[in-house]
Design an enzyme around this catalytic site. Sequence first.
Site, PDB file in Angstrom:
ATOM      1  N   TYR A   1       0.844  -1.196   0.000  1.00 34.27           N
ATOM      2  CA  TYR A   1       0.000   0.000   0.000  1.00 34.27           C
ATOM      3  C   TYR A   1       0.885   1.255   0.000  1.00 34.27           C
ATOM      4  O   TYR A   1       1.856   1.335   0.772  1.00 34.27           O
ATOM      5  CB  TYR A   1      -0.903  -0.035   1.233  1.00 34.27           C
ATOM      6  CG  TYR A   1      -1.764   1.190   1.386  1.00 34.27           C
ATOM      7  CD1 TYR A   1      -2.822   1.435   0.523  1.00 34.27           C
ATOM      8  CD2 TYR A   1      -1.511   2.128   2.385  1.00 34.27           C
ATOM      9  CE1 TYR A   1      -3.607   2.568   0.652  1.00 34.27           C
ATOM     10  CE2 TYR A   1      -2.288   3.268   2.530  1.00 34.27           C
ATOM     11  CZ  TYR A   1      -3.337   3.483   1.648  1.00 34.27           C
ATOM     12  OH  TYR A   1      -4.094   4.606   1.782  1.00 34.27           O
TER      13      TYR A   1
ATOM     14  N   ASP B   1      -1.028  -7.247   6.684  1.00 35.48           N
ATOM     15  CA  ASP B   1      -2.093  -6.273   6.425  1.00 35.48           C
ATOM     16  C   ASP B   1      -3.220  -7.053   5.741  1.00 35.48           C
ATOM     17  O   ASP B   1      -3.099  -7.453   4.593  1.00 35.48           O
ATOM     18  CB  ASP B   1      -1.551  -5.147   5.536  1.00 35.48           C
ATOM     19  CG  ASP B   1      -2.589  -4.050   5.280  1.00 35.48           C
ATOM     20  OD1 ASP B   1      -3.797  -4.347   5.317  1.00 35.48           O
ATOM     21  OD2 ASP B   1      -2.175  -2.903   5.032  1.00 35.48           O
TER      22      ASP B   1
END
Length: 387
Positions: free
Chosen positions: A102, A174
């Site tokens: 990300y 994540d």
Amino acid sequence: MTEQSPQTRAVRAGINTDAAHGAVVPPIYLSTTYAFEAFNSPGQYDYSRAGNPTRTVLAEAVAELEGGAGGVITASGMAAVSVPVLALLPPGGTLLAPFDCYGGSWRLFDALERTGRLKLRLTDFSDSQHALAEIADGVDLVWLETPSNPLLRITDIAAASAAAHAVGALVVADNTFATPVVQRPLSLGADIVVHSATKYLNGHSDVVAGAIVAADAERLAHLAWWANTLGVTGGALDSYLTLRGLRTLHLRMAQAQRNAEAVVDLLVGHPAVKAVHYPGLEGHPQHELAARQQDGFGAIVTFDVGSEAAVRAVVEGLVCFCLAESLGGVESLISHPSTMTHASMPPDIRAAAGITDGMLRLSLGVEDAADLVGDLRAGLDRVLALG
Ligand SMILES: *Cc1c(COP(=O)(O)O)cnc(C)c1O
């Protein structure tokens, strides 16, 4: 009684636990401060940054879904990313992260590296042999994000975790894209899970929040201490809304995944589409790993229409997909990674990560599948009309 299913637990989190009035839905506690029971004797809560009853209900619900010892609710997904890095990495320690992680996580890791706080190494975790060798080389913290954004590459969580533990490293996953409905990294060996609850956990695109879950109670207490000390714990109202969203997580994921499958069926058969990236496709390079590691293939679909002109033809005229960043809400979104989520990446790094100018990413919501497919088909037909 037999153990309740995760779906039942998510729906019933905190229901009918109000001792004061028998409220079925747990109330919001907005008070920032709590009276001591007696001199020098605080109750369970004293100050809302350190602890809040509304936040506790959400933290316990997320921790149960992820199979952890407990959870911490944070003010954003980036707060949930920051805490384990700051709390667990020794000064100058090595963080191994995905080269396609990300963008906000990359920005944080890169900034910490540039200011001398850690050593950052990036690798392609979908190349398992290479990634395992990188881990064996010696690292302190391994960061995983699977499926990845936007190409939906899959990392073997169990293999990476075993390799990390063999060199004394901890593993943070994540799990924003998959959600605990689809994948539970702690059960595969990860030590910590983080979420942007802004996405699927809340699911209604109206809260920015994050969550941290640890497998081990002592480590969770350490992370909670850091979240309070840094001042990044989540607000009561945000926690309340996120808990409300969480009650329908399983329903939403089921419908969104059905919609993803319907859209993939359209995409793979349409002549305007050059490539479809979806772990549920047998042609996906890690389809078997995804099938083994996940309970479903998620509701994000990426496809390539070959050029920016074709992208424009698709997105201009859609009525069921908003052109917007973010993902995981009840409403379907379409985004163009190279001018939106990944615009801050230098073009050569973007190209190395496999992100092309003709690529579009869909976050499927919970609308009717036929409406979504029809809308997208019209968009793809506009590409063919370009000639
Ligand atoms: C959105 C996102 C984040 C950051 O979360 P915020 O709530 O925006 O701070 C972190 N990881 C992933 C995978 C995300 O999609």
